[in-house]
Design a protein around this motif. Structure first.
Motif, PDB file in Angstrom:
ATOM      1  N   ALA A   1      -1.552   1.416  -6.856  1.00  0.00           N
ATOM      2  CA  ALA A   1      -1.583   0.633  -5.620  1.00  0.00           C
ATOM      3  C   ALA A   1      -2.283   1.388  -4.492  1.00  0.00           C
ATOM      4  O   ALA A   1      -2.327   2.623  -4.472  1.00  0.00           O
TER       5      ALA A   1
ATOM      6  N   THR B   1      -2.270   2.915  -0.930  1.00  0.00           N
ATOM      7  CA  THR B   1      -1.218   3.497  -0.106  1.00  0.00           C
ATOM      8  C   THR B   1      -1.751   3.777   1.296  1.00  0.00           C
ATOM      9  O   THR B   1      -2.954   3.809   1.521  1.00  0.00           O
ATOM     10  N   GLY B   2      -0.822   3.973   2.238  1.00  0.00           N
ATOM     11  CA  GLY B   2      -1.213   4.368   3.584  1.00  0.00           C
ATOM     12  C   GLY B   2      -1.699   3.245   4.468  1.00  0.00           C
ATOM     13  O   GLY B   2      -2.184   3.492   5.579  1.00  0.00           O
TER      14      GLY B   2
ATOM     15  N   GLU C   1      -1.409  -1.455   5.092  1.00  0.00           N
ATOM     16  CA  GLU C   1      -0.800  -2.723   4.723  1.00  0.00           C
ATOM     17  C   GLU C   1      -1.825  -3.835   4.841  1.00  0.00           C
ATOM     18  O   GLU C   1      -2.842  -3.689   5.522  1.00  0.00           O
TER      19      GLU C   1
ATOM     20  N   PRO D   1       3.094  -4.328   2.420  1.00  0.00           N
ATOM     21  CA  PRO D   1       2.534  -3.258   1.594  1.00  0.00           C
ATOM     22  C   PRO D   1       1.706  -3.834   0.448  1.00  0.00           C
ATOM     23  O   PRO D   1       1.973  -4.942  -0.041  1.00  0.00           O
ATOM     24  N   TYR D   2       0.709  -3.087   0.031  1.00  0.00           N
ATOM     25  CA  TYR D   2      -0.028  -3.469  -1.166  1.00  0.00           C
ATOM     26  C   TYR D   2       0.865  -3.319  -2.391  1.00  0.00           C
ATOM     27  O   TYR D   2       1.815  -2.526  -2.396  1.00  0.00           O
TER      28      TYR D   2
ATOM     29  N   SER E   1      -7.529   3.886   0.346  1.00  0.00           N
ATOM     30  CA  SER E   1      -6.995   5.072  -0.362  1.00  0.00           C
ATOM     31  C   SER E   1      -7.815   5.423  -1.607  1.00  0.00           C
ATOM     32  O   SER E   1      -7.284   5.636  -2.687  1.00  0.00           O
TER      33      SER E   1
END
Length: 357
Positions: free
Chosen positions: A123, A125-126, A128, A137-138, A235
Protein backbone atom coordinates in the motif's frame (compact mmCIF):
# COMPACT_ATOMS: atom_id res chain seq x y z
CA UNK A 1 15.00 33.33 -24.72
CA UNK A 2 15.06 32.84 -28.48
CA UNK A 3 15.81 29.11 -28.29
CA UNK A 4 12.55 28.45 -26.43
CA UNK A 5 10.64 29.93 -29.36
CA UNK A 6 12.15 27.82 -32.14
CA UNK A 7 9.99 25.10 -33.77
CA UNK A 8 10.62 21.46 -32.90
CA UNK A 9 9.81 18.27 -34.78
CA UNK A 10 8.08 15.80 -32.48
CA UNK A 11 7.91 12.59 -34.44
CA UNK A 12 5.10 13.04 -36.93
CA UNK A 13 4.25 16.63 -36.00
CA UNK A 14 6.08 19.96 -35.72
CA UNK A 15 5.31 22.33 -32.85
CA UNK A 16 5.88 26.12 -32.96
CA UNK A 17 7.78 26.50 -29.68
CA UNK A 18 9.42 24.45 -26.94
CA UNK A 19 7.32 25.68 -24.02
CA UNK A 20 5.04 22.73 -23.34
CA UNK A 21 2.20 22.38 -20.87
CA UNK A 22 2.76 19.44 -18.53
CA UNK A 23 -0.16 17.14 -17.67
CA UNK A 24 -1.95 18.51 -14.60
CA UNK A 25 -4.72 16.57 -12.89
CA UNK A 26 -7.27 19.18 -11.82
CA UNK A 27 -10.41 17.05 -11.14
CA UNK A 28 -12.87 19.22 -13.09
CA UNK A 29 -14.65 16.39 -14.95
CA UNK A 30 -18.05 15.20 -13.76
CA UNK A 31 -18.99 12.19 -11.64
CA UNK A 32 -19.08 10.01 -14.77
CA UNK A 33 -15.54 11.16 -15.62
CA UNK A 34 -16.80 13.05 -18.69
CA UNK A 35 -14.82 16.12 -19.87
CA UNK A 36 -16.88 19.30 -20.02
CA UNK A 37 -17.09 22.87 -21.29
CA UNK A 38 -15.10 24.28 -18.36
CA UNK A 39 -12.21 21.99 -19.26
CA UNK A 40 -12.45 23.13 -22.88
CA UNK A 41 -12.16 26.75 -21.77
CA UNK A 42 -9.13 25.90 -19.64
CA UNK A 43 -7.24 24.16 -22.45
CA UNK A 44 -8.10 26.78 -25.08
CA UNK A 45 -6.72 29.47 -22.77
CA UNK A 46 -3.38 27.62 -22.91
CA UNK A 47 -3.32 26.83 -26.64
CA UNK A 48 -0.20 28.96 -27.18
CA UNK A 49 1.87 26.15 -25.65
CA UNK A 50 4.10 24.40 -28.15
CA UNK A 51 2.25 21.28 -27.01
CA UNK A 52 -0.50 20.74 -24.45
CA UNK A 53 -0.21 17.39 -22.71
CA UNK A 54 -3.67 16.89 -21.27
CA UNK A 55 -4.15 15.51 -17.79
CA UNK A 56 -3.99 11.91 -16.57
CA UNK A 57 -7.00 10.17 -18.11
CA UNK A 58 -8.42 6.80 -17.05
CA UNK A 59 -7.97 4.09 -19.67
CA UNK A 60 -10.13 1.47 -17.93
CA UNK A 61 -13.38 2.01 -16.04
CA UNK A 62 -13.25 1.40 -12.29
CA UNK A 63 -9.73 2.69 -11.70
CA UNK A 64 -10.35 6.16 -10.29
CA UNK A 65 -7.74 7.69 -8.00
CA UNK A 66 -8.90 11.34 -7.97
CA UNK A 67 -12.73 11.11 -7.88
CA UNK A 68 -13.39 13.65 -10.67
CA UNK A 69 -10.63 12.89 -13.16
CA UNK A 70 -11.59 12.35 -16.82
CA UNK A 71 -11.72 9.03 -18.65
CA UNK A 72 -11.45 7.89 -22.28
CA UNK A 73 -13.28 4.54 -22.15
CA UNK A 74 -16.90 5.57 -22.91
CA UNK A 75 -18.62 7.15 -25.94
CA UNK A 76 -19.66 10.19 -23.86
CA UNK A 77 -16.06 10.73 -22.78
CA UNK A 78 -14.89 10.57 -26.39
CA UNK A 79 -17.51 13.17 -27.31
CA UNK A 80 -16.48 15.41 -24.43
CA UNK A 81 -12.81 15.25 -25.38
CA UNK A 82 -13.67 15.84 -29.06
CA UNK A 83 -15.20 19.20 -28.15
CA UNK A 84 -11.96 20.06 -26.37
CA UNK A 85 -9.62 19.00 -29.17
CA UNK A 86 -11.74 20.82 -31.76
CA UNK A 87 -11.60 24.00 -29.67
CA UNK A 88 -7.82 23.72 -29.11
CA UNK A 89 -7.22 23.14 -32.82
CA UNK A 90 -9.42 26.12 -33.70
CA UNK A 91 -7.06 28.16 -31.50
CA UNK A 92 -4.06 26.76 -33.46
CA UNK A 93 -2.97 24.55 -30.58
CA UNK A 94 -1.56 21.00 -30.47
CA UNK A 95 -2.75 18.56 -27.81
CA UNK A 96 -1.75 15.04 -26.70
CA UNK A 97 -3.77 12.97 -24.22
CA UNK A 98 -2.03 11.31 -21.28
CA UNK A 99 -3.22 7.71 -20.90
CA UNK A 100 -3.16 6.52 -17.29
CA UNK A 101 -3.95 3.66 -14.95
CA UNK A 102 -3.91 4.63 -11.27
CA UNK A 103 -2.81 1.22 -9.97
CA UNK A 104 -2.52 1.10 -6.18
CA UNK A 105 -3.37 4.84 -5.92
CA UNK A 106 -7.01 3.96 -6.64
CA UNK A 107 -9.43 3.36 -3.75
CA UNK A 108 -12.52 1.17 -3.22
CA UNK A 109 -14.62 4.20 -2.19
CA UNK A 110 -14.01 5.68 -5.65
CA UNK A 111 -14.66 2.42 -7.48
CA UNK A 112 -17.82 0.80 -6.04
CA UNK A 113 -15.86 -1.21 -3.49
CA UNK A 114 -13.41 -2.75 -5.95
CA UNK A 115 -9.87 -3.13 -4.65
CA UNK A 116 -7.06 -1.42 -6.59
CA UNK A 117 -4.50 -3.52 -8.44
CA UNK A 118 -0.72 -3.39 -8.47
CA UNK A 119 2.36 -5.51 -9.24
CA UNK A 120 2.68 -6.43 -5.53
CA UNK A 121 0.38 -6.13 -2.48
CA UNK A 122 2.08 -3.03 -1.02
CA UNK A 123 0.00 0.00 0.00
CA UNK A 124 0.89 3.67 -0.38
CA UNK A 125 1.96 5.10 2.98
CA UNK A 126 2.41 8.61 4.35
CA UNK A 127 -0.60 10.10 2.58
CA UNK A 128 -4.36 9.75 2.19
CA UNK A 129 -6.74 9.80 -0.76
CA UNK A 130 -9.70 12.17 -1.10
CA UNK A 131 -12.99 10.27 -1.38
CA UNK A 132 -16.70 11.22 -1.14
CA UNK A 133 -16.38 10.23 2.55
CA UNK A 134 -13.40 12.49 3.17
CA UNK A 135 -9.70 11.63 3.24
CA UNK A 136 -8.99 7.94 3.76
CA UNK A 137 -5.85 5.80 4.03
CA UNK A 138 -4.78 3.91 0.95
CA UNK A 139 -5.54 0.20 0.99
CA UNK A 140 -3.40 -2.82 0.24
CA UNK A 141 -3.86 -3.50 -3.48
CA UNK A 142 -4.60 -6.81 -5.08
CA UNK A 143 -1.59 -8.32 -6.84
CA UNK A 144 -2.19 -8.70 -10.57
CA UNK A 145 -1.71 -12.18 -11.98
CA UNK A 146 0.45 -12.57 -15.06
CA UNK A 147 -2.61 -13.70 -17.03
CA UNK A 148 -4.41 -10.45 -16.17
CA UNK A 149 -1.74 -8.23 -17.70
CA UNK A 150 -2.82 -8.70 -21.34
CA UNK A 151 -6.12 -7.13 -20.27
CA UNK A 152 -4.27 -4.07 -18.98
CA UNK A 153 -2.43 -3.76 -22.30
CA UNK A 154 -5.71 -4.18 -24.19
CA UNK A 155 -7.26 -1.42 -22.05
CA UNK A 156 -4.48 0.99 -22.99
CA UNK A 157 -4.82 0.04 -26.65
CA UNK A 158 -8.59 0.61 -26.65
CA UNK A 159 -8.06 3.95 -24.91
CA UNK A 160 -5.56 4.88 -27.63
CA UNK A 161 -8.18 4.09 -30.26
CA UNK A 162 -10.68 6.24 -28.38
CA UNK A 163 -8.19 9.10 -28.10
CA UNK A 164 -7.73 8.96 -31.86
CA UNK A 165 -11.50 9.15 -32.34
CA UNK A 166 -11.54 12.14 -29.99
CA UNK A 167 -9.23 14.08 -32.29
CA UNK A 168 -6.00 14.29 -30.32
CA UNK A 169 -2.69 14.90 -32.11
CA UNK A 170 -1.04 12.06 -30.21
CA UNK A 171 -0.83 10.40 -26.81
CA UNK A 172 1.49 10.25 -23.83
CA UNK A 173 1.75 7.06 -21.76
CA UNK A 174 1.86 7.83 -18.03
CA UNK A 175 4.75 5.79 -16.66
CA UNK A 176 5.51 8.14 -13.75
CA UNK A 177 4.61 9.28 -10.22
CA UNK A 178 3.73 5.96 -8.64
CA UNK A 179 0.88 4.83 -10.85
CA UNK A 180 0.51 1.37 -12.35
CA UNK A 181 3.24 1.33 -14.99
CA UNK A 182 5.69 3.10 -12.68
CA UNK A 183 4.83 0.60 -9.94
CA UNK A 184 6.00 -2.17 -12.26
CA UNK A 185 9.14 -0.26 -13.28
CA UNK A 186 10.56 0.42 -9.83
CA UNK A 187 11.76 -2.29 -7.45
CA UNK A 188 10.37 -0.57 -4.36
CA UNK A 189 6.85 -1.56 -5.47
CA UNK A 190 7.54 -4.50 -7.78
CA UNK A 191 8.48 -7.51 -5.64
CA UNK A 192 6.90 -10.12 -7.89
CA UNK A 193 8.66 -13.13 -9.42
CA UNK A 194 8.20 -14.30 -12.98
CA UNK A 195 8.30 -12.51 -16.33
CA UNK A 196 7.14 -9.10 -14.98
CA UNK A 197 9.39 -8.85 -11.92
CA UNK A 198 13.02 -9.00 -10.89
CA UNK A 199 15.30 -7.75 -13.65
CA UNK A 200 15.06 -4.33 -15.27
CA UNK A 201 13.90 -5.94 -18.48
CA UNK A 202 11.14 -7.84 -16.71
CA UNK A 203 9.98 -4.82 -14.68
CA UNK A 204 9.81 -2.75 -17.87
CA UNK A 205 7.95 -5.45 -19.79
CA UNK A 206 4.44 -4.12 -19.14
CA UNK A 207 5.36 -0.55 -20.12
CA UNK A 208 7.05 -1.76 -23.30
CA UNK A 209 4.06 -3.95 -24.18
CA UNK A 210 1.76 -0.93 -23.72
CA UNK A 211 3.98 1.21 -25.96
CA UNK A 212 4.02 -1.51 -28.62
CA UNK A 213 0.23 -1.93 -28.55
CA UNK A 214 -0.46 1.80 -28.69
CA UNK A 215 2.05 2.28 -31.50
CA UNK A 216 0.00 -0.14 -33.59
CA UNK A 217 -2.90 2.32 -33.26
CA UNK A 218 -1.08 5.63 -33.66
CA UNK A 219 2.33 4.91 -35.08
CA UNK A 220 5.12 5.36 -32.55
CA UNK A 221 5.92 8.86 -33.84
CA UNK A 222 2.72 10.15 -32.22
CA UNK A 223 3.39 8.44 -28.88
CA UNK A 224 5.31 9.84 -25.91
CA UNK A 225 6.25 8.37 -22.54
CA UNK A 226 6.57 10.13 -19.18
CA UNK A 227 8.81 8.70 -16.43
CA UNK A 228 9.97 9.82 -12.97
CA UNK A 229 12.74 7.47 -11.76
CA UNK A 230 13.61 9.68 -8.76
CA UNK A 231 10.21 10.93 -7.62
CA UNK A 232 9.04 9.51 -4.27
CA UNK A 233 5.45 10.75 -4.71
CA UNK A 234 2.97 7.99 -3.78
CA UNK A 235 5.68 6.49 -1.51
CA UNK A 236 7.78 5.32 -4.46
CA UNK A 237 11.46 4.38 -4.44
CA UNK A 238 13.95 2.44 -6.53
CA UNK A 239 17.27 0.97 -5.43
CA UNK A 240 19.06 2.19 -8.57
CA UNK A 241 17.18 5.04 -10.28
CA UNK A 242 20.16 6.04 -12.41
CA UNK A 243 20.63 2.47 -13.61
CA UNK A 244 16.91 2.25 -14.39
CA UNK A 245 17.04 5.55 -16.28
CA UNK A 246 20.10 4.55 -18.28
CA UNK A 247 18.75 1.14 -19.27
CA UNK A 248 15.31 2.43 -20.19
CA UNK A 249 16.72 5.33 -22.24
CA UNK A 250 18.67 2.91 -24.42
CA UNK A 251 15.82 0.42 -24.75
CA UNK A 252 13.32 3.09 -25.82
CA UNK A 253 15.37 3.94 -28.91
CA UNK A 254 13.82 0.88 -30.55
CA UNK A 255 10.39 2.55 -30.55
CA UNK A 256 11.17 5.85 -32.36
CA UNK A 257 8.78 7.70 -30.06
CA UNK A 258 7.66 11.29 -30.49
CA UNK A 259 9.44 12.06 -27.22
CA UNK A 260 10.55 10.94 -23.77
CA UNK A 261 9.27 13.19 -20.97
CA UNK A 262 11.31 13.05 -17.75
CA UNK A 263 10.50 14.42 -14.30
CA UNK A 264 14.06 15.09 -13.21
CA UNK A 265 13.76 15.24 -9.42
CA UNK A 266 11.85 14.23 -6.32
CA UNK A 267 8.97 16.31 -4.95
CA UNK A 268 9.78 15.15 -1.41
CA UNK A 269 13.60 15.12 -1.61
CA UNK A 270 13.85 11.48 -0.58
CA UNK A 271 16.11 10.61 -3.51
CA UNK A 272 18.61 12.70 -5.42
CA UNK A 273 20.88 12.28 -8.40
CA UNK A 274 21.38 13.30 -12.00
CA UNK A 275 19.20 11.19 -14.28
CA UNK A 276 19.08 13.69 -17.12
CA UNK A 277 22.73 13.30 -18.15
CA UNK A 278 22.64 9.50 -18.65
CA UNK A 279 19.24 9.71 -20.33
CA UNK A 280 20.50 12.36 -22.76
CA UNK A 281 23.60 10.26 -23.43
CA UNK A 282 21.69 7.06 -24.21
CA UNK A 283 18.38 8.29 -25.64
CA UNK A 284 18.53 9.44 -29.26
CA UNK A 285 15.05 10.98 -29.54
CA UNK A 286 13.40 14.19 -28.39
CA UNK A 287 13.87 14.70 -24.63
CA UNK A 288 11.48 16.86 -22.59
CA UNK A 289 12.58 18.05 -19.16
CA UNK A 290 10.17 18.75 -16.31
CA UNK A 291 10.24 19.89 -12.66
CA UNK A 292 11.35 23.20 -11.23
CA UNK A 293 12.85 24.67 -14.39
CA UNK A 294 12.93 28.42 -14.79
CA UNK A 295 12.57 29.81 -18.28
CA UNK A 296 16.22 30.88 -18.13
CA UNK A 297 17.47 27.41 -17.19
CA UNK A 298 15.23 25.77 -19.78
CA UNK A 299 16.49 28.07 -22.53
CA UNK A 300 20.11 27.46 -21.49
CA UNK A 301 19.71 23.66 -21.32
CA UNK A 302 18.00 23.55 -24.73
CA UNK A 303 20.73 25.74 -26.23
CA UNK A 304 23.39 23.41 -24.79
CA UNK A 305 21.58 20.30 -26.08
CA UNK A 306 20.79 18.87 -22.65
CA UNK A 307 17.06 18.77 -23.43
CA UNK A 308 14.93 19.59 -26.47
CA UNK A 309 11.86 21.12 -24.79
CA UNK A 310 10.52 21.94 -21.34
CA UNK A 311 7.15 21.06 -19.81
CA UNK A 312 5.94 23.63 -17.29
CA UNK A 313 3.30 22.52 -14.79
CA UNK A 314 1.89 24.93 -12.21
CA UNK A 315 3.45 27.87 -14.06
CA UNK A 316 1.14 27.05 -16.96
CA UNK A 317 -1.78 26.54 -14.61
CA UNK A 318 -1.39 30.05 -13.18
CA UNK A 319 -0.36 31.70 -16.45
CA UNK A 320 -2.57 30.73 -19.38
CA UNK A 321 -0.41 32.89 -21.67
CA UNK A 322 2.92 31.61 -20.31
CA UNK A 323 4.84 31.81 -23.64
CA UNK A 324 3.83 35.48 -24.07
CA UNK A 325 4.89 36.27 -20.51
CA UNK A 326 8.26 34.59 -21.01
CA UNK A 327 8.83 36.44 -24.28
CA UNK A 328 7.96 39.76 -22.64
CA UNK A 329 9.94 39.00 -19.45
CA UNK A 330 6.72 39.78 -17.60
CA UNK A 331 5.93 38.87 -14.02
CA UNK A 332 4.17 35.55 -13.48
CA UNK A 333 0.94 34.91 -11.60
CA UNK A 334 1.51 32.64 -8.61
CA UNK A 335 -0.45 29.37 -8.46
CA UNK A 336 -2.87 28.77 -5.60
CA UNK A 337 -2.50 25.18 -4.30
CA UNK A 338 -5.74 25.49 -2.33
CA UNK A 339 -7.71 25.41 -5.61
CA UNK A 340 -5.70 22.75 -7.48
CA UNK A 341 -8.36 20.04 -7.00
CA UNK A 342 -11.49 22.01 -6.09
CA UNK A 343 -14.53 22.17 -8.41
CA UNK A 344 -15.42 25.16 -10.54
CA UNK A 345 -13.57 27.95 -12.29
CA UNK A 346 -11.76 29.45 -9.28
CA UNK A 347 -8.05 28.72 -9.55
CA UNK A 348 -8.68 27.08 -12.92
CA UNK A 349 -9.90 29.42 -15.66
CA UNK A 350 -9.79 32.73 -13.75
CA UNK A 351 -6.03 33.38 -13.75
CA UNK A 352 -5.50 36.69 -15.60
CA UNK A 353 -3.71 36.97 -18.94
CA UNK A 354 -1.39 39.84 -19.86
CA UNK A 355 -3.74 41.03 -22.58
CA UNK A 356 -7.18 39.58 -21.87
CA UNK A 357 -9.49 39.16 -24.84
Amino acid sequence: MTTLFTPLKLGAITVPNRIFMAPLTRCRADAEHIPNALMAEYYVQRASAGLIIAEATMVIEGNSAFWMEPGIYSPDQITGWKRITDAVHAADGKIFLQLWHGGRACHPLLNQGVLPVAPSPIAITGDEVLTPDGKKPYVIPQELRDDELPGIVAGFKKAAENAKAAGFDGIEVHGANGYLLDEFLRDGTNKRPGPYGGSLENRARLTLEVLEAISLVWGSERVGLRISPLNSYNSMIDSDPIGLSTWLAGRLNEFHLAYLHVIRGDLFQQQSGDIMTPIRKHYRGVLIGNMDYTAEEANKDITEGKIDAIAFGTSFLANPDLPARIKASAALNQPNPATFYTPGSKGYTDYPALNPL
